[in-house]
Design a protein around this motif. Structure first.
Motif, PDB file in Angstrom:
ATOM      1  N   GLY A 144       4.152 -10.652  14.889  1.00 40.79           N
ATOM      2  CA  GLY A 144       3.538  -9.643  15.738  1.00 40.79           C
ATOM      3  C   GLY A 144       2.364  -8.917  15.106  1.00 40.79           C
ATOM      4  O   GLY A 144       1.703  -8.125  15.751  1.00 40.79           O
ATOM      5  N   ILE A 145       2.097  -9.161  13.822  1.00 44.42           N
ATOM      6  CA  ILE A 145       1.022  -8.440  13.130  1.00 44.42           C
ATOM      7  C   ILE A 145      -0.222  -9.318  13.083  1.00 44.42           C
ATOM      8  O   ILE A 145      -0.178 -10.456  12.627  1.00 44.42           O
ATOM      9  CB  ILE A 145       1.441  -8.057  11.697  1.00 44.42           C
ATOM     10  N   GLY A 146      -1.342  -8.760  13.572  1.00 45.50           N
ATOM     11  CA  GLY A 146      -2.603  -9.485  13.523  1.00 45.50           C
ATOM     12  C   GLY A 146      -3.161  -9.501  12.108  1.00 45.50           C
ATOM     13  O   GLY A 146      -2.700  -8.786  11.226  1.00 45.50           O
ATOM     14  N   GLY A 147      -4.153 -10.334  11.883  1.00 43.27           N
ATOM     15  CA  GLY A 147      -4.738 -10.480  10.553  1.00 43.27           C
ATOM     16  C   GLY A 147      -5.271  -9.178   9.980  1.00 43.27           C
ATOM     17  O   GLY A 147      -5.039  -8.860   8.822  1.00 43.27           O
ATOM     18  N   ALA A 148      -5.984  -8.395  10.798  1.00 40.86           N
ATOM     19  CA  ALA A 148      -6.561  -7.137  10.322  1.00 40.86           C
ATOM     20  C   ALA A 148      -5.458  -6.152   9.947  1.00 40.86           C
ATOM     21  O   ALA A 148      -5.564  -5.441   8.944  1.00 40.86           O
ATOM     22  CB  ALA A 148      -7.468  -6.532  11.380  1.00 40.86           C
ATOM     23  N   GLU A 149      -4.397  -6.106  10.725  1.00 43.99           N
ATOM     24  CA  GLU A 149      -3.279  -5.203  10.441  1.00 43.99           C
ATOM     25  C   GLU A 149      -2.564  -5.611   9.155  1.00 43.99           C
ATOM     26  O   GLU A 149      -2.195  -4.770   8.346  1.00 43.99           O
ATOM     27  CB  GLU A 149      -2.294  -5.187  11.616  1.00 43.99           C
ATOM     28  N   ALA A 150      -2.391  -6.909   8.944  1.00 42.03           N
ATOM     29  CA  ALA A 150      -1.751  -7.394   7.720  1.00 42.03           C
ATOM     30  C   ALA A 150      -2.587  -7.022   6.500  1.00 42.03           C
ATOM     31  O   ALA A 150      -2.050  -6.604   5.474  1.00 42.03           O
ATOM     32  CB  ALA A 150      -1.540  -8.903   7.791  1.00 42.03           C
ATOM     33  N   VAL A 151      -3.906  -7.143   6.615  1.00 36.31           N
ATOM     34  CA  VAL A 151      -4.800  -6.773   5.504  1.00 36.31           C
ATOM     35  C   VAL A 151      -4.716  -5.273   5.247  1.00 36.31           C
ATOM     36  O   VAL A 151      -4.645  -4.828   4.100  1.00 36.31           O
ATOM     37  CB  VAL A 151      -6.252  -7.202   5.809  1.00 36.31           C
ATOM     38  N   ARG A 152      -4.673  -4.473   6.314  1.00 34.30           N
ATOM     39  CA  ARG A 152      -4.563  -3.019   6.156  1.00 34.30           C
ATOM     40  C   ARG A 152      -3.261  -2.646   5.453  1.00 34.30           C
ATOM     41  O   ARG A 152      -3.241  -1.816   4.545  1.00 34.30           O
ATOM     42  CB  ARG A 152      -4.651  -2.322   7.515  1.00 34.30           C
ATOM     43  N   LEU A 153      -2.166  -3.271   5.862  1.00 32.03           N
ATOM     44  CA  LEU A 153      -0.867  -2.987   5.239  1.00 32.03           C
ATOM     45  C   LEU A 153      -0.854  -3.384   3.768  1.00 32.03           C
ATOM     46  O   LEU A 153      -0.331  -2.656   2.921  1.00 32.03           O
ATOM     47  CB  LEU A 153       0.250  -3.709   5.995  1.00 32.03           C
ATOM     48  N   GLU A 154      -1.420  -4.535   3.455  1.00 30.47           N
ATOM     49  CA  GLU A 154      -1.502  -4.992   2.057  1.00 30.47           C
ATOM     50  C   GLU A 154      -2.343  -4.020   1.231  1.00 30.47           C
ATOM     51  O   GLU A 154      -1.981  -3.665   0.114  1.00 30.47           O
ATOM     52  CB  GLU A 154      -2.103  -6.400   2.008  1.00 30.47           C
ATOM     53  N   HIS A 155      -3.468  -3.595   1.773  1.00 27.51           N
ATOM     54  CA  HIS A 155      -4.337  -2.649   1.080  1.00 27.51           C
ATOM     55  C   HIS A 155      -3.598  -1.336   0.810  1.00 27.51           C
ATOM     56  O   HIS A 155      -3.664  -0.792  -0.294  1.00 27.51           O
ATOM     57  CB  HIS A 155      -5.594  -2.390   1.921  1.00 27.51           C
ATOM     58  N   GLU A 156      -2.879  -0.827   1.785  1.00 26.68           N
ATOM     59  CA  GLU A 156      -2.134   0.426   1.626  1.00 26.68           C
ATOM     60  C   GLU A 156      -1.028   0.282   0.583  1.00 26.68           C
ATOM     61  O   GLU A 156      -0.818   1.174  -0.231  1.00 26.68           O
ATOM     62  CB  GLU A 156      -1.542   0.860   2.977  1.00 26.68           C
ATOM     63  N   GLN A 157      -0.342  -0.846   0.576  1.00 24.69           N
ATOM     64  CA  GLN A 157       0.710  -1.069  -0.404  1.00 24.69           C
ATOM     65  C   GLN A 157       0.128  -1.116  -1.817  1.00 24.69           C
ATOM     66  O   GLN A 157       0.672  -0.509  -2.743  1.00 24.69           O
ATOM     67  CB  GLN A 157       1.452  -2.368  -0.099  1.00 24.69           C
ATOM     68  N   ARG A 158      -0.986  -1.801  -1.983  1.00 23.60           N
ATOM     69  CA  ARG A 158      -1.628  -1.871  -3.303  1.00 23.60           C
ATOM     70  C   ARG A 158      -2.119  -0.497  -3.742  1.00 23.60           C
ATOM     71  O   ARG A 158      -2.027  -0.148  -4.912  1.00 23.60           O
ATOM     72  CB  ARG A 158      -2.783  -2.869  -3.274  1.00 23.60           C
ATOM     73  N   ARG A 159      -2.626   0.291  -2.803  1.00 26.10           N
ATOM     74  CA  ARG A 159      -3.090   1.646  -3.116  1.00 26.10           C
ATOM     75  C   ARG A 159      -1.935   2.503  -3.617  1.00 26.10           C
ATOM     76  O   ARG A 159      -2.045   3.201  -4.618  1.00 26.10           O
ATOM     77  CB  ARG A 159      -3.720   2.280  -1.879  1.00 26.10           C
ATOM     78  N   ARG A 160      -0.801   2.452  -2.915  1.00 26.95           N
ATOM     79  CA  ARG A 160       0.375   3.224  -3.345  1.00 26.95           C
ATOM     80  C   ARG A 160       0.840   2.792  -4.725  1.00 26.95           C
ATOM     81  O   ARG A 160       1.173   3.623  -5.566  1.00 26.95           O
ATOM     82  CB  ARG A 160       1.510   3.074  -2.335  1.00 26.95           C
ATOM     83  N   ASN A 161       0.859   1.482  -4.971  1.00 31.36           N
ATOM     84  CA  ASN A 161       1.273   0.981  -6.286  1.00 31.36           C
ATOM     85  C   ASN A 161       0.324   1.455  -7.382  1.00 31.36           C
ATOM     86  O   ASN A 161       0.762   1.827  -8.473  1.00 31.36           O
ATOM     87  CB  ASN A 161       1.357  -0.548  -6.278  1.00 31.36           C
ATOM     88  N   ARG A 162      -0.989   1.441  -7.093  1.00 34.04           N
ATOM     89  CA  ARG A 162      -1.969   1.888  -8.090  1.00 34.04           C
ATOM     90  C   ARG A 162      -1.790   3.370  -8.384  1.00 34.04           C
ATOM     91  O   ARG A 162      -1.791   3.793  -9.545  1.00 34.04           O
ATOM     92  CB  ARG A 162      -3.391   1.621  -7.588  1.00 34.04           C
ATOM     93  N   LEU A 163      -1.598   4.169  -7.326  1.00 36.23           N
ATOM     94  CA  LEU A 163      -1.418   5.604  -7.523  1.00 36.23           C
ATOM     95  C   LEU A 163      -0.137   5.906  -8.287  1.00 36.23           C
ATOM     96  O   LEU A 163      -0.109   6.798  -9.148  1.00 36.23           O
ATOM     97  CB  LEU A 163      -1.421   6.334  -6.171  1.00 36.23           C
ATOM     98  N   LEU A 164       0.920   5.166  -8.011  1.00 35.07           N
ATOM     99  CA  LEU A 164       2.170   5.360  -8.734  1.00 35.07           C
ATOM    100  C   LEU A 164       1.993   5.032 -10.212  1.00 35.07           C
ATOM    101  O   LEU A 164       2.446   5.778 -11.081  1.00 35.07           O
ATOM    102  CB  LEU A 164       3.279   4.486  -8.125  1.00 35.07           C
TER     103      LEU A 164
END
Length: 54
Positions: free
Chosen positions: A7-27
């Motif tokens: 159900g997730i489009g390509g742009a949404e999957a990229v956004r979710l991946e980017h947000e996850q990487r951002r959280r990991n970097r900040l942690l």
């Protein structure tokens, strides 16, 4: 990496991946800062709290 569900489009999957990487970097940055200001982690406390969360 974020699992891509049908159900997730390509742009949404990229956004979710980017947000996850951002959280990991900040942690990582926060943990590095805490170690620099307060010293190394007490592994006994880590095990204690991991056991409490399990």
């Amino acid at each position: 990496m974020v699992e891509r569900s049908p159900g997730i489009g390509g742009a949404e999957a990229v956004r979710l991946e980017h947000e996850q990487r951002r959280r990991n970097r900040l942690l990582t940055e926060m943990l590095d800062h805490l170690e620099a200001t307060r010293g190394p982690v007490d592994e006994r406390l880590v095990r204690k709290y991991l056991d409490l969360l399990a």
